[in-house]
Write a protein that holds these residues in place. Structure first.
Motif, PDB file in Angstrom:
ATOM      1  N   SER A   1      11.132 -14.499 -18.182  1.00 23.99           N
ATOM      2  CA  SER A   1      11.534 -13.713 -17.104  1.00 23.99           C
ATOM      3  C   SER A   1      11.707 -12.346 -17.682  1.00 23.99           C
ATOM      4  N   LYS A   2      11.907 -11.476 -16.547  1.00 23.69           N
ATOM      5  CA  LYS A   2      11.985  -9.966 -16.770  1.00 23.69           C
ATOM      6  C   LYS A   2      13.539  -9.979 -17.709  1.00 23.69           C
ATOM      7  N   THR A   3      14.303 -11.039 -17.567  1.00 19.87           N
ATOM      8  CA  THR A   3      15.829 -11.060 -18.259  1.00 19.87           C
ATOM      9  C   THR A   3      15.916 -11.704 -19.474  1.00 19.87           C
TER      10      THR A   3
ATOM     11  N   GLU B   1      11.508  -0.479 -19.768  1.00 18.34           N
ATOM     12  CA  GLU B   1      11.219  -0.892 -18.294  1.00 18.34           C
ATOM     13  C   GLU B   1       9.978  -1.117 -18.117  1.00 18.34           C
TER      14      GLU B   1
ATOM     15  N   ALA C   1       9.310  -4.761 -18.880  1.00 20.19           N
ATOM     16  CA  ALA C   1      10.029  -5.614 -17.767  1.00 20.19           C
ATOM     17  C   ALA C   1       9.288  -5.697 -16.613  1.00 20.19           C
TER      18      ALA C   1
ATOM     19  N   ILE D   1       6.252  -7.983 -16.976  1.00 20.96           N
ATOM     20  CA  ILE D   1       6.612  -9.542 -16.825  1.00 20.96           C
ATOM     21  C   ILE D   1       6.780  -9.588 -15.215  1.00 20.96           C
ATOM     22  N   GLU D   2       7.330  -8.686 -14.422  1.00 20.63           N
ATOM     23  CA  GLU D   2       7.351  -8.691 -12.933  1.00 20.63           C
ATOM     24  C   GLU D   2       6.020  -8.582 -12.316  1.00 20.63           C
TER      25      GLU D   2
END
Length: 116
Positions: free
Chosen positions: A39-41, A97, A100, A103-104
């Motif tokens: 995930s983005k995290t 960013e 991330a 991925i989003e």
């Protein structure tokens, strides 16, 4: 393993190469691990070598576009399997960013395709 992530998880058929950044005496050898989800995290994966909770590992994640994302992961959960393997939950540390966002976008495309 109990779900604790805020971001929606997605599976990739990718692999990570890791090395412990907290242990300066550790060998520079890298272990190949199997990605379960990302995930983005953070990233969930299985590996054959025991890792340490709280340790930070340098990673190279090959994503669905065949690009490689260089990142650092902090291990937050480890569960040992009956087969003497380790299921690890990690968080990205300082993920740019732009990565991330990649991925989003992938997550959004999967949701749209899943609802069609």
């Amino acid at each position: 393993m109990e779900e604790k992530r805020d971001g929606r998880r997605m599976s990739l058929s990718a692999r990570l190469l890791i090395k412990n950044m907290n242990d300066e005496s550790a060998k520079a050898d890298e272990a190949v691990i199997e990605v379960l989800d990302v995930s983005k995290t953070g990233v969930g994966f299985i590996c054959d070598v025991p890792l340490s909770i709280g340790a930070v590992y340098e990673t190279y994640l090959k994503i669905w576009t065949d690009e490689t994302i260089h990142a650092f992961l902090k291990v937050v959960r480890i569960e040992q399997t009956k087969e003497e393997r380790y299921i690890c939950g990690t968080l990205f540390i300082g993920l740019p960013e732009m990565n991330a966002a990649r991925i989003e976008v992938y997550d959004l495309v999967n949701r749209i395709n899943g609802e069609a």
